[in-house]
Design an enzyme around this catalytic site. Sequence first.
Site, PDB file in Angstrom:
ATOM      1  N   GLY A  24       3.400   8.733   0.913  1.00 12.71           N
ATOM      2  CA  GLY A  24       2.898  10.090   0.691  1.00 12.71           C
ATOM      3  C   GLY A  24       3.211  11.041   1.817  1.00 12.71           C
ATOM      4  O   GLY A  24       3.094  12.255   1.660  1.00 12.71           O
TER       5      GLY A  24
ATOM      6  N   MET B 285       0.882  -1.142   0.000  1.00 11.97           N
ATOM      7  CA  MET B 285       0.000   0.000   0.000  1.00 11.97           C
ATOM      8  C   MET B 285       0.925   1.197   0.000  1.00 11.97           C
ATOM      9  O   MET B 285       1.521   1.508   1.019  1.00 11.97           O
ATOM     10  CB  MET B 285      -0.885  -0.057   1.229  1.00 11.97           C
ATOM     11  CG  MET B 285      -1.709  -1.320   1.204  1.00 11.97           C
ATOM     12  SD  MET B 285      -2.624  -1.561   2.697  1.00 11.97           S
ATOM     13  CE  MET B 285      -1.289  -1.624   3.839  1.00 11.97           C
ATOM     14  N   GLY B 286       1.126   1.827  -1.157  1.00 14.09           N
ATOM     15  CA  GLY B 286       2.024   2.978  -1.261  1.00 14.09           C
ATOM     16  C   GLY B 286       1.686   3.960  -0.184  1.00 14.09           C
ATOM     17  O   GLY B 286       2.472   4.238   0.693  1.00 14.09           O
ATOM     18  N   THR B 287       0.530   4.451  -0.184  1.00 19.74           N
ATOM     19  CA  THR B 287      -0.160   5.043   0.971  1.00 19.74           C
ATOM     20  C   THR B 287       0.224   6.402   1.486  1.00 19.74           C
ATOM     21  O   THR B 287       1.370   6.830   1.450  1.00 19.74           O
ATOM     22  CB  THR B 287      -0.038   4.110   2.207  1.00 19.74           C
ATOM     23  OG1 THR B 287      -0.393   2.822   1.815  1.00 19.74           O
ATOM     24  CG2 THR B 287      -0.954   4.553   3.305  1.00 19.74           C
ATOM     25  N   THR B 288      -0.836   7.029   2.024  1.00 24.29           N
ATOM     26  CA  THR B 288      -0.650   8.150   2.918  1.00 24.29           C
ATOM     27  C   THR B 288      -1.540   7.846   4.112  1.00 24.29           C
ATOM     28  O   THR B 288      -2.743   7.662   3.954  1.00 24.29           O
ATOM     29  CB  THR B 288      -1.138   9.449   2.273  1.00 24.29           C
ATOM     30  OG1 THR B 288      -0.530   9.570   0.997  1.00 24.29           O
ATOM     31  CG2 THR B 288      -0.817  10.640   3.132  1.00 24.29           C
TER      32      THR B 288
END
Lengths: 251, 231
Positions: free
Chosen positions: B141, B9-12
């Site tokens: 992020g 989950m690349g995510t922020t």
Amino acid sequence: MSKAEVDFPPKGEFGFDLCKRNEMLIKKGVQPPSYRKTGTTIVGLIFQDGIILGADTRETAGPIVCDKNCEKIHYMAPNIYCCGAGTAADTEAVTDMVSSQLQLHRYHTGRESRVITALTLLKSHLFNYQGYVQAALVLGGVDVTGPHLHTIYPHGSTDTLLFATMGSGSLAAMTIFESKYREGLTVTEAICSGIFNDLGSGSNVDVCVITKGHKDYLRNHLLPNPRSYISPKGFLFPKKTVSWTLNYLQN
Amino acid sequence: MDTDAPHSMGTTIIGVTYNGGVVLGADSRTSTGVYVANRASDKITQLTDNVYVCRSGSAADSQIVSDYVRYFLHQHTIQLGQPATVKVAANLVRLLAYNNKNLLQTGLIVGGWDKYEGGKIYGIPLGGTIIEQPFAIGGSGSSYLYGFFDQAWKEGMTKDEAEQLVVKAVSLAIARDGASGGVVRTVIINSEGVTRNFYPGDKLPLWHEELEPQFSLLDIPSSPGPEPMNI
């Protein structure tokens, strides 16, 4: 005879002699047999009171299609089916194993199996093997809590979605779902887009519709790739070839 | 296109305290390499009625950790006879993350409300440190948000101010980070309970050089199509 003793390890433990032999052969340049992969397009979607699962039927060993009509929608429980993409042996073994575990669980509890039970069993098995069991699955079914659709990835992560695609043809199939999902059932279109646009998928379309208390397993629902020419002479083999018939067991 | 890559989950992810509770926020993108495997995932997972965790990093690792912690916390609640505190939940997460640091690749933010300490946020990055903070950011992020929070964060915000801050921050990160996207989900936890909110991507404010949503070619089926040429 002393020769027999050499073949089996004395304490009944695992013998890794063949692993060393395989390494030696690979060093000498012998190609190991390739895995049979289900290149695959598998999809699932949730509709009003149930779920639909779909899959193509092509099984490949490297560039060769080794089974033109294999079954990728595996039985897990009377109300739960699972499509499998990835290494064929892994998907078969993992779905068979969890299907047996679910049956034992049904005997213990006296209740219909729930989709989330199958999900947890599959996910913990795949996580324990850290992605080495290459099975990417679309699990769907209807239980007392309603219809459920999940995707399970080889490393053990899961997603819960309204529509899902997996396999090498997943991108092609996802384009159909993303553009048309709201307008109604388009499972066969999604599978066909995978079949025609992905080299790892092909042959026929299998569909399984599961609703509360009822399921329709439509094997070979669509056959969009019929064999167009069949030679009337049949195959000619050299005289000394042994004739061999394949027996196919089916429930 | 490697669809066999492990899901990350690349995510922020963000957790913020305000006077009275906490607000947790996250985007919804799960990626396999460059393909978005799930554009509407829920990265804010429940551990108990009053404690939630934001997950980032490997999807499989973070799901398994949160499943184990949910199980341990359930047992702990039964044995204790009252709701678990946020500190206990965060420490259980930290123990798993630290003791399995060689195998796991996941950064987590634990947030919740209990009657002893009120709203608390604990950040548990890679490696398994635990750090109690008034606000925490994580995921790929978050790199773009350190400056933003230095300037925009203040003590003693109200619930609505805190939620607006979180939504703004996640949408800024989505604008700049390729691995974050989709919708913004927020969870507000306070003495009254838990509220889940959802902000679809097209309702988020547009930032510098972002374009309005364009007319989509997918809307064409409703029109009869171009006239064929006459010979």
